[in-house]
Every structure is written in C-alpha cells, then in structure tokens.
Design a protein around this motif. Structure first.
Motif, short mmCIF file in Angstrom:
data_model
loop_
_atom_site.label_atom_id
_atom_site.label_comp_id
_atom_site.label_asym_id
_atom_site.label_seq_id
_atom_site.Cartn_x
_atom_site.Cartn_y
_atom_site.Cartn_z
N LEU A 137 0.83 -1.21 0.00
CA LEU A 137 0.00 0.00 0.00
C LEU A 137 0.87 1.26 0.00
N GLU A 138 1.96 1.22 0.72
CA GLU A 138 2.87 2.37 0.71
C GLU A 138 3.46 2.57 -0.69
N ALA A 139 3.82 1.48 -1.36
CA ALA A 139 4.35 1.57 -2.72
C ALA A 139 3.31 2.11 -3.70
N ARG A 140 2.03 1.91 -3.39
CA ARG A 140 0.95 2.43 -4.24
C ARG A 140 0.55 3.86 -3.87
N GLY A 141 1.29 4.47 -2.95
CA GLY A 141 1.07 5.89 -2.66
C GLY A 141 0.19 6.18 -1.46
N LEU A 142 -0.22 5.17 -0.71
CA LEU A 142 -1.01 5.45 0.48
C LEU A 142 -0.09 5.84 1.63
N ASP A 143 -0.56 6.74 2.46
CA ASP A 143 0.18 7.13 3.66
C ASP A 143 -0.08 6.10 4.75
N ILE A 144 0.97 5.72 5.46
CA ILE A 144 0.83 4.80 6.59
C ILE A 144 0.51 5.66 7.82
N LEU A 145 -0.70 5.55 8.32
CA LEU A 145 -1.12 6.32 9.49
C LEU A 145 -0.73 5.62 10.78
N GLY A 146 -0.61 4.29 10.71
CA GLY A 146 -0.23 3.51 11.88
C GLY A 146 0.15 2.11 11.46
N TYR A 147 1.11 1.55 12.15
CA TYR A 147 1.54 0.17 11.88
C TYR A 147 2.06 -0.41 13.18
N ARG A 148 1.74 -1.70 13.38
CA ARG A 148 2.31 -2.37 14.54
C ARG A 148 2.39 -3.86 14.28
N SER A 149 3.42 -4.43 14.89
CA SER A 149 3.59 -5.88 14.94
C SER A 149 4.18 -6.18 16.31
N ASP A 150 3.28 -6.43 17.27
CA ASP A 150 3.69 -6.60 18.66
C ASP A 150 2.74 -7.58 19.33
N PRO A 151 3.16 -8.82 19.56
CA PRO A 151 2.28 -9.82 20.15
C PRO A 151 1.83 -9.50 21.58
N ALA A 152 2.42 -8.49 22.20
CA ALA A 152 2.04 -8.14 23.57
C ALA A 152 0.79 -7.26 23.63
N VAL A 153 0.31 -6.77 22.47
CA VAL A 153 -0.87 -5.89 22.45
C VAL A 153 -1.93 -6.48 21.51
N SER A 154 -3.10 -5.88 21.55
CA SER A 154 -4.18 -6.33 20.68
C SER A 154 -4.75 -5.15 19.92
N PRO A 155 -4.91 -5.22 18.64
CA PRO A 155 -4.48 -6.31 17.77
C PRO A 155 -2.96 -6.33 17.64
N ALA A 156 -2.41 -7.52 17.58
CA ALA A 156 -0.95 -7.69 17.54
C ALA A 156 -0.35 -7.15 16.26
N ASN A 157 -1.06 -7.31 15.15
CA ASN A 157 -0.58 -6.87 13.84
C ASN A 157 -1.64 -5.99 13.21
N ALA A 158 -1.26 -4.80 12.80
CA ALA A 158 -2.23 -3.88 12.21
C ALA A 158 -1.53 -2.84 11.36
N VAL A 159 -2.22 -2.39 10.32
CA VAL A 159 -1.77 -1.26 9.53
C VAL A 159 -3.01 -0.46 9.15
N ASP A 160 -2.88 0.86 9.23
CA ASP A 160 -3.95 1.79 8.91
C ASP A 160 -3.40 2.76 7.88
N THR A 161 -4.08 2.90 6.73
CA THR A 161 -3.55 3.72 5.64
C THR A 161 -4.63 4.64 5.09
#
Length: 153
Positions: A91-115
């Motif tokens: 999505l970043e390569a297609r020109g969308l801005d990454i508003l948030g990203y996470r990959s952390d099994p200690a939190v919920s949701p553990a994996n997320a991206v918002d664009t």
C-alpha cells in the motif's frame, strides 16, 4: 458518520454510484487479500452505506454518502505478522500514507496497519483479529451520486 474530507466545505466531491463504490471496495480488498496470501471468507462480508457529515456537523440533503466494506481473510497465525507487513509495503508503494503500523504480540491487535490515500482520501485498514483471520476494511471518501447537484453548505 464521517467527515467529508479536509478540503474546503464546498469543494466538489468525487462522483460515484453506490454500485461503483461497492465494486471499488471489493476489488481493493481482493487485492489486499492477494498481497497477504489470504483467502476472503465470503460469509464474513459486511458493508454499510452512511450519510456524510461535515467536520462541524454540517449535513447536506444531496445524497452524499460514504461506503464501508469489510471482510475476514484466512491467514494462519504464524503468517499474520508477515502478511500485514506485506500489505503495508504494498500500500505504501501504491502511494497510500501509513497512518499507523504495529507488529507486537504483547498488544491487541498484535498486527495492524492503517492507511489513507493522500489525494483520494480512501482508507484501508488491516488488523489481526486474534483468530486465524485478518480483518480487512475499505472506506471510501465522501462521494456524491452521479447526476446530482452538489448542495452548497
């Protein structure tokens, strides 16, 4: 309800029918699922058409709407972090801005991206729902149906 963008209150809205908005949403999330190496669960489809509301609560009676479409996509737990990372990169390569990203099994949701697309103002969100699925969400910007005169606020 959602705001109708960050531009001037009476700037022209993009025009699209409800059918076109749905087709755009479906095609976008099918692409996201392919990037994630996931299979969409057809029984999980959820869509909603809602009225647009301006930043200061303005309401128009011209039929403007936004469309939200979401699905669950099957991804084995051991591949979820990799799948979300692949979606983020694509999505970043297609020109969308990454508003948030996470990959952390200690939190919920553990994996997320918002664009969000900086000019077209649509958004795509992907998040781990804690099972064997990723939740994929597509949200259009505020749209005006074809053939309708845009009301000035």
């Amino acid at each position: 309800m959602t705001a109708c963008g960050d531009e001037g209150i009476n700037d022209p809205l993009p025009r699209m029918s409800e059918t076109e908005a749905r087709a755009w949403s479906v095609s976008s999330l099918e692409s996201v699922a392919r990037t994630a190496g996931a299979r969409i669960d057809p029984a999980s489809v959820s869509d909603r058409l809602s009225d647009c509301t301006g930043r200061n609560g303005e309401q128009a009676d011209d039929g403007r709407f936004f469309y939200r479409y979401s699905v669950l996509a099957d991804v084995p737990p051991e591949r979820r972090a990799e799948a979300v990372r692949a979606v983020r990169d694509d999505l970043e390569a297609r020109g969308l801005d990454i508003l948030g990203y996470r990959s952390d099994p200690a939190v919920s949701p553990a994996n997320a991206v918002d664009t969000e697309h900086p000019e077209e103002h649509y958004s795509i969100t992907v998040e781990d729902n804690g099972t064997s699925h990723l939740l994929l969400i597509f949200m259009t910007p505020c749209l005006l149906p074809p053939g309708v005169e845009q009301q000035q606020l």
